[in-house]
Design a protein around this motif. Structure first.
Motif, short mmCIF file in Angstrom:
data_model
loop_
_atom_site.label_atom_id
_atom_site.label_comp_id
_atom_site.label_asym_id
_atom_site.label_seq_id
_atom_site.Cartn_x
_atom_site.Cartn_y
_atom_site.Cartn_z
N GLY A 198 46.66 44.48 37.73
CA GLY A 198 45.26 44.61 37.37
C GLY A 198 44.34 44.01 38.41
N HIS A 199 43.30 44.76 38.76
CA HIS A 199 42.30 44.28 39.71
C HIS A 199 41.16 43.62 38.94
N SER A 200 40.84 42.37 39.29
CA SER A 200 39.68 41.67 38.74
C SER A 200 39.75 41.61 37.21
N LEU A 201 38.78 42.22 36.52
CA LEU A 201 38.78 42.25 35.06
C LEU A 201 40.07 42.88 34.53
N THR A 236 40.04 36.59 50.81
CA THR A 236 39.27 35.55 51.51
C THR A 236 38.20 36.12 52.44
N LEU A 237 37.88 37.42 52.30
CA LEU A 237 36.84 38.03 53.13
C LEU A 237 35.54 38.01 52.33
N PRO A 238 34.59 37.13 52.67
CA PRO A 238 33.43 36.89 51.81
C PRO A 238 32.33 37.94 51.94
N ARG A 239 32.62 39.16 51.50
CA ARG A 239 31.64 40.23 51.55
C ARG A 239 31.34 40.68 50.12
N GLY A 240 30.13 40.44 49.66
CA GLY A 240 29.75 40.83 48.32
C GLY A 240 28.59 39.98 47.82
N LEU A 241 27.80 40.55 46.90
CA LEU A 241 26.62 39.84 46.40
C LEU A 241 26.98 38.69 45.48
N GLY A 242 28.19 38.72 44.92
CA GLY A 242 28.59 37.66 44.01
C GLY A 242 28.53 36.30 44.66
N GLY A 243 28.93 36.24 45.91
CA GLY A 243 28.93 34.98 46.62
C GLY A 243 27.52 34.44 46.84
N HIS A 288 36.62 41.51 47.71
CA HIS A 288 37.02 41.75 46.32
C HIS A 288 37.34 43.23 46.08
N SER A 289 36.42 44.11 46.44
CA SER A 289 36.69 45.53 46.27
C SER A 289 37.73 46.01 47.27
N GLY A 290 37.83 45.34 48.42
CA GLY A 290 38.80 45.74 49.43
C GLY A 290 40.24 45.45 49.06
N LEU A 291 40.46 44.60 48.06
CA LEU A 291 41.84 44.29 47.65
C LEU A 291 42.59 45.54 47.22
N PRO A 341 36.76 29.11 50.06
CA PRO A 341 37.07 30.49 50.41
C PRO A 341 36.86 31.41 49.20
N HIS A 342 36.35 32.61 49.47
CA HIS A 342 36.14 33.58 48.39
C HIS A 342 36.14 34.98 48.96
N ASP A 343 36.18 35.97 48.06
CA ASP A 343 36.25 37.36 48.49
C ASP A 343 34.92 38.09 48.34
N GLY A 344 33.84 37.30 48.19
CA GLY A 344 32.53 37.90 47.98
C GLY A 344 32.15 37.99 46.52
N THR A 345 33.12 37.86 45.63
CA THR A 345 32.87 37.93 44.20
C THR A 345 33.59 36.82 43.44
N VAL A 346 34.81 36.53 43.84
CA VAL A 346 35.64 35.54 43.15
C VAL A 346 36.13 34.51 44.16
#
Length: 211
Positions: free
Chosen positions: A66-69, A139-146, A179-182, A154-159
Motif C-alpha cells: 500500500g502506498h501512503s493511505l 527522502t526526496l523532499p518534493r511536495g507541498l506537504g513539506g 512521495h508520489s515518486g515512490l 528527511p522527508h519525501d515532500g509529504t511524509v
C-alpha cells in the motif's frame, strides 16, 4: 505452481491505475498482482477496509502493498484478516503532519482529506500481531506537504521518514524518491519484491527484476 498474489492499494487522491507501473514491476518479479481501487476521499475507512478484506478472503495468504493511505488501510485489514506480508510505501504509520496541516490551514482542507482524516492523523497504532510488515520511505523532499507542515528531518515532500517508523516493523529502508515518486521508483519496487519473498530487505543496491 501458482504465483504469489499481491494486492496493491493506492494512496489519497489517486485511483487504481496509478499503481500500474508498480504492478508491472512486481509481475516481472514473478508475482500475480491485483490493484484494488477505493474512493480515497468519499469512502469511509470501514468500507475501504471491508473491500480489502474480501480480496484477502478470496485467496488466503495474499500479500498487501500500500502506498501512503493505502498502507494504513492494508494494516487495518491485516488486523482483521490473515494476509501474507505487508509492504508500506511512504505510509505515515506514526500519523501525518501534512494531513493535519492541510485540514487546519487550507480552506476546506478537511473536506480535501476526506473520510480517512482520523486514520491519517492517528496513524497505524500497534502493528498486527504475527504479520511481517516492511516500510519503504522516500527522502526526496518534493511536495507541498513539506511546506505546509514544515516536516522535520528527511522527508519525501509529504511524509517525514520519522513518521514512517513505529515499533514492530520487520524492516525499514529509504530510497531517493518523492512521495508520489515512490510508486514509480525501480528501487522501491525491487525492495518490495524482496520483502514479499523473504520478509526482509536487502540493504544493498536494487535487485534486478525477472524478465
Amino acid at each position: 505452481m501458482s504465483r504469489p498474489r499481491v494486492v496493491l492499494l493506492h494512496g489519497l487522491w489517486m485511483h487504481a491505475p496509478a499503481m500500474h507501473w508498480f504492478a508491472s514491476r512486481l509481475r516481472g518479479h514473478g508475482f500475480d498482482v491485483a490493484p484494488i481501487g477505493y474512493f480515497s476521499v468519499l469512502e469511509s475507512t470501514t468500507s475501504a477496509v471491508s473491500r480489502i478484506m474480501r480480496a484477502l478472503d478470496e485467496r488466503p495468504g495474499t500479500h498487501l502493498v500500500g502506498h501512503s493511505l493505502g498502507g494504513l488501510l492494508a494494516l487495518q485489514a491485516a488486523t482483521r484478516s490473515q494476509p501474507g506480508r505487508v509492504v508500506c510505501l511512504g505510509s505515515p504509520l506514526a500519523g501525518s503532519r501534512a494531513a493535519d496541516g492541510v485540514a487546519s490551514r487550507v480552506p476546506a482542507g478537511r473536506s480535501l482529506i476526506g473520510q480517512h482524516h482520523e486514520l491519517l492523523f492517528q496513524g497505524a497504532g500497534a502493528l498486527p500481531a504475527g504479520i511481517e510488515v516492511g516500510m519503504i520511505a522516500g527522502t526526496l523532499p518534493r511536495g507541498l506537504g513539506g511546506v505546509i507542515a514544515r516536516l522535520p528531518g528527511p522527508h519525501d515532500g509529504t511524509v517525514a521518514v520519522e513518521e514512517t517508523r513505529v515499533p514492530g516493523l520487520a524492516g525499514h529502508v529509504v530510497v531517493e524518491a518523492s512521495h508520489s515518486g515512490l510508486i514509480f521508483c525501480r528501487e522501491a519496487a525491487d525492495h518490495a519484491a524482496c520483502f514479499l519473498r523473504a520478509g526482509r530487505f536487502e540493504e544493498t543496491a536494487a535487485l534486478t527484476a525477472i524478465a
